[in-house]
Design a protein around this motif. Sequence first.
Motif, PDB file in Angstrom:
ATOM      1  N   ALA A  78       0.787  -0.665   0.537  1.00 40.33           N
ATOM      2  CA  ALA A  78      -0.125  -0.241  -0.136  1.00 40.33           C
ATOM      3  C   ALA A  78       1.308   1.273   0.466  1.00 40.33           C
ATOM      4  O   ALA A  78       0.408   2.109  -0.606  1.00 40.33           O
ATOM      5  CB  ALA A  78      -1.321  -0.066   1.046  1.00 40.33           C
ATOM      6  N   GLU A  79       1.749   1.231   0.790  1.00 34.75           N
ATOM      7  CA  GLU A  79       2.602   2.655   0.757  1.00 34.75           C
ATOM      8  C   GLU A  79       3.291   2.321  -0.061  1.00 34.75           C
ATOM      9  O   GLU A  79       3.741   3.752  -0.714  1.00 34.75           O
ATOM     10  CB  GLU A  79       3.539   2.578   2.233  1.00 34.75           C
ATOM     11  CG  GLU A  79       4.412   3.718   2.216  1.00 34.75           C
ATOM     12  CD  GLU A  79       4.009   4.434   2.209  1.00 34.75           C
ATOM     13  OE1 GLU A  79       4.303   5.942   2.347  1.00 34.75           O
ATOM     14  OE2 GLU A  79       2.738   4.302   3.454  1.00 34.75           O
ATOM     15  N   SER A  80       4.042   1.568  -1.345  1.00 36.79           N
ATOM     16  CA  SER A  80       4.640   1.342  -1.728  1.00 36.79           C
ATOM     17  C   SER A  80       4.189   1.835  -3.562  1.00 36.79           C
ATOM     18  O   SER A  80       4.873   2.779  -3.931  1.00 36.79           O
ATOM     19  CB  SER A  80       5.461  -0.270  -2.299  1.00 36.79           C
ATOM     20  OG  SER A  80       6.385   0.408  -3.391  1.00 36.79           O
ATOM     21  N   PHE A  81       2.830   0.954  -3.397  1.00 36.27           N
ATOM     22  CA  PHE A  81       2.149   1.818  -4.799  1.00 36.27           C
ATOM     23  C   PHE A  81       1.268   2.982  -4.471  1.00 36.27           C
ATOM     24  O   PHE A  81       0.150   3.317  -5.135  1.00 36.27           O
ATOM     25  CB  PHE A  81       0.900   0.693  -5.230  1.00 36.27           C
ATOM     26  CG  PHE A  81       2.262  -0.228  -5.432  1.00 36.27           C
ATOM     27  CD1 PHE A  81       2.981   0.024  -7.128  1.00 36.27           C
ATOM     28  CD2 PHE A  81       2.524  -1.495  -5.177  1.00 36.27           C
ATOM     29  CE1 PHE A  81       3.353  -1.252  -7.617  1.00 36.27           C
ATOM     30  CE2 PHE A  81       2.952  -2.755  -5.291  1.00 36.27           C
ATOM     31  CZ  PHE A  81       3.812  -2.107  -7.004  1.00 36.27           C
ATOM     32  N   HIS A  82       1.322   3.713  -3.326  1.00 36.60           N
ATOM     33  CA  HIS A  82       0.292   4.568  -3.002  1.00 36.60           C
ATOM     34  C   HIS A  82       0.120   6.044  -3.444  1.00 36.60           C
ATOM     35  O   HIS A  82      -0.684   6.678  -4.767  1.00 36.60           O
ATOM     36  CB  HIS A  82       0.641   5.219  -2.027  1.00 36.60           C
ATOM     37  CG  HIS A  82      -0.289   6.803  -1.113  1.00 36.60           C
ATOM     38  ND1 HIS A  82      -1.649   6.268  -0.683  1.00 36.60           N
ATOM     39  CD2 HIS A  82      -0.425   7.946  -1.145  1.00 36.60           C
ATOM     40  CE1 HIS A  82      -1.735   7.158  -0.380  1.00 36.60           C
ATOM     41  NE2 HIS A  82      -0.989   8.528  -0.803  1.00 36.60           N
ATOM     42  N   THR A  83       1.555   5.819  -4.482  1.00 35.90           N
ATOM     43  CA  THR A  83       1.037   7.056  -5.565  1.00 35.90           C
ATOM     44  C   THR A  83       1.333   6.447  -6.538  1.00 35.90           C
ATOM     45  O   THR A  83       1.885   7.375  -8.068  1.00 35.90           O
ATOM     46  CB  THR A  83       2.825   8.141  -5.903  1.00 35.90           C
ATOM     47  OG1 THR A  83       3.483   7.279  -5.414  1.00 35.90           O
ATOM     48  CG2 THR A  83       2.426   9.363  -4.365  1.00 35.90           C
ATOM     49  N   ASN A  84       1.549   5.600  -7.546  1.00 33.45           N
ATOM     50  CA  ASN A  84       0.945   4.701  -8.921  1.00 33.45           C
ATOM     51  C   ASN A  84       0.158   5.300  -9.474  1.00 33.45           C
ATOM     52  O   ASN A  84      -0.560   5.797  -9.022  1.00 33.45           O
ATOM     53  CB  ASN A  84       1.301   3.318  -8.344  1.00 33.45           C
ATOM     54  CG  ASN A  84       0.675   2.504  -9.624  1.00 33.45           C
ATOM     55  OD1 ASN A  84       0.287   2.550 -10.580  1.00 33.45           O
ATOM     56  ND2 ASN A  84       2.435   2.322  -9.909  1.00 33.45           N
TER      57      ASN A  84
ATOM     58  N   VAL B 251       8.197 -11.427 -18.978  1.00 32.71           N
ATOM     59  CA  VAL B 251       7.285 -10.704 -19.346  1.00 32.71           C
ATOM     60  C   VAL B 251       6.713 -10.223 -17.844  1.00 32.71           C
ATOM     61  O   VAL B 251       6.835 -10.630 -16.690  1.00 32.71           O
ATOM     62  CB  VAL B 251       5.987 -11.056 -19.992  1.00 32.71           C
ATOM     63  CG1 VAL B 251       5.155  -9.322 -20.490  1.00 32.71           C
ATOM     64  CG2 VAL B 251       6.377 -12.025 -21.375  1.00 32.71           C
ATOM     65  N   LEU B 252       7.077  -8.399 -17.827  1.00 27.54           N
ATOM     66  CA  LEU B 252       6.140  -7.459 -16.928  1.00 27.54           C
ATOM     67  C   LEU B 252       5.556  -6.831 -17.056  1.00 27.54           C
ATOM     68  O   LEU B 252       5.652  -6.091 -18.327  1.00 27.54           O
ATOM     69  CB  LEU B 252       7.263  -7.290 -15.585  1.00 27.54           C
ATOM     70  CG  LEU B 252       8.431  -7.085 -16.355  1.00 27.54           C
ATOM     71  CD1 LEU B 252       8.107  -5.073 -16.574  1.00 27.54           C
ATOM     72  CD2 LEU B 252       9.607  -6.989 -14.728  1.00 27.54           C
ATOM     73  N   GLU B 253       5.198  -5.732 -16.143  1.00 27.29           N
ATOM     74  CA  GLU B 253       4.216  -4.692 -16.803  1.00 27.29           C
ATOM     75  C   GLU B 253       4.343  -3.877 -15.463  1.00 27.29           C
ATOM     76  O   GLU B 253       4.433  -3.823 -14.411  1.00 27.29           O
ATOM     77  CB  GLU B 253       2.520  -4.698 -16.993  1.00 27.29           C
ATOM     78  CG  GLU B 253       1.588  -5.420 -16.306  1.00 27.29           C
ATOM     79  CD  GLU B 253       0.539  -5.505 -17.019  1.00 27.29           C
ATOM     80  OE1 GLU B 253      -0.413  -4.197 -16.061  1.00 27.29           O
ATOM     81  OE2 GLU B 253      -0.058  -6.295 -17.359  1.00 27.29           O
ATOM     82  N   THR B 254       4.256  -2.583 -16.221  1.00 34.18           N
ATOM     83  CA  THR B 254       3.973  -1.393 -15.057  1.00 34.18           C
ATOM     84  C   THR B 254       4.150   0.024 -15.077  1.00 34.18           C
ATOM     85  O   THR B 254       3.620   0.385 -16.834  1.00 34.18           O
ATOM     86  CB  THR B 254       5.900  -1.076 -14.484  1.00 34.18           C
ATOM     87  OG1 THR B 254       6.371   0.274 -14.261  1.00 34.18           O
ATOM     88  CG2 THR B 254       6.656  -0.521 -16.332  1.00 34.18           C
ATOM     89  N   GLU B 255       3.642   0.709 -14.079  1.00 33.23           N
ATOM     90  CA  GLU B 255       2.996   2.553 -15.205  1.00 33.23           C
ATOM     91  C   GLU B 255       3.766   3.574 -14.601  1.00 33.23           C
ATOM     92  O   GLU B 255       3.242   4.524 -15.327  1.00 33.23           O
ATOM     93  CB  GLU B 255       1.718   2.215 -13.974  1.00 33.23           C
ATOM     94  CG  GLU B 255       0.636   1.362 -13.957  1.00 33.23           C
ATOM     95  CD  GLU B 255       1.208   0.199 -12.778  1.00 33.23           C
ATOM     96  OE1 GLU B 255       1.425   0.357 -12.418  1.00 33.23           O
ATOM     97  OE2 GLU B 255       0.614  -1.406 -13.399  1.00 33.23           O
ATOM     98  N   THR B 256       5.725   3.397 -14.670  1.00 37.34           N
ATOM     99  CA  THR B 256       5.744   4.380 -14.944  1.00 37.34           C
ATOM    100  C   THR B 256       6.914   4.176 -15.929  1.00 37.34           C
ATOM    101  O   THR B 256       7.348   3.064 -15.499  1.00 37.34           O
ATOM    102  CB  THR B 256       6.412   4.178 -13.845  1.00 37.34           C
ATOM    103  OG1 THR B 256       7.024   3.774 -13.179  1.00 37.34           O
ATOM    104  CG2 THR B 256       5.418   5.268 -12.578  1.00 37.34           C
ATOM    105  N   LEU B 257       7.884   5.333 -16.132  1.00 39.93           N
ATOM    106  CA  LEU B 257       8.611   5.118 -16.487  1.00 39.93           C
ATOM    107  C   LEU B 257       9.611   5.376 -15.676  1.00 39.93           C
ATOM    108  O   LEU B 257      10.772   4.760 -17.108  1.00 39.93           O
ATOM    109  CB  LEU B 257       8.632   7.123 -17.607  1.00 39.93           C
ATOM    110  CG  LEU B 257       8.202   7.196 -18.831  1.00 39.93           C
ATOM    111  CD1 LEU B 257       8.375   8.393 -19.551  1.00 39.93           C
ATOM    112  CD2 LEU B 257       8.760   5.549 -20.211  1.00 39.93           C
ATOM    113  N   GLU B 258       9.358   5.378 -14.618  1.00 38.19           N
ATOM    114  CA  GLU B 258      11.011   5.327 -13.577  1.00 38.19           C
ATOM    115  C   GLU B 258      11.253   3.806 -13.619  1.00 38.19           C
ATOM    116  O   GLU B 258      12.579   3.339 -13.939  1.00 38.19           O
ATOM    117  CB  GLU B 258      10.655   6.257 -11.972  1.00 38.19           C
ATOM    118  CG  GLU B 258      12.097   5.402 -11.600  1.00 38.19           C
ATOM    119  CD  GLU B 258      11.907   6.188  -9.786  1.00 38.19           C
ATOM    120  OE1 GLU B 258      12.048   5.992  -9.370  1.00 38.19           O
ATOM    121  OE2 GLU B 258      10.418   6.939 -10.042  1.00 38.19           O
TER     122      GLU B 258
END
Length: 219
Positions: free
Chosen positions: A21-27, A169-176
Amino acid sequence: MYEDLTVFQKRHREKAAAMLAESFHTNPLFVYLFPDEKKRRKVLGNVYKGTVEIVSSVSDVYVTSDKVEGIFAVRRTDKASYSPALYKAIIKTGIRSILLIRDVPLIPFFKKAKKLSVVSQKMAIYKKQKPHLVIDMVAVDPACRGQKFMSRMIRAALKEADSKKTYCVLETETLENVRIYEHFGFQLSQKIEVIEGQLTVYVLIYDPFDQTSHLLNIY
């Protein structure tokens, strides 16, 4: 391959849910679904308890130690993806989620969630390929970043991919995060723009055996 990690157990669930929850709070995904910060924090802290159960029913889940500095899940597509445990976890999470989002406007929420279906549609192309690994979850406690916990988890999966001569394979929502995964040898395959300027999903492939060159840069 996963000797340096600890198999996820029920005793890890509370810590894992809080850390996620803390890690993805600003996702961007969750900011999109739950714009109100207080509601988002409340929802994520509880829903992630069920999310870990769901992921555990279809993937192998590991934590970095009993302190849960990081959590990691890897799924093998040649194994059955449905089980009684999965349905049970989905039902529990669904009930928990309904109770938590009762003060969230439901019609706008479901309209937003519906737009996410484009991601599943785009990801379907990978399901048609040979059996491979999927990283379903990876996160490190913000307080523990920079201590190579991410490297330990990702490299464990890549070691399996190398030994089986398959790909991952993986997916993410940030360029970082895209830049981080590229450091490990992943290549960007798809850039799925869900909401222009607000939410983009990036799909990456690790494939040292050049089996998926036709899947790279599918925009």
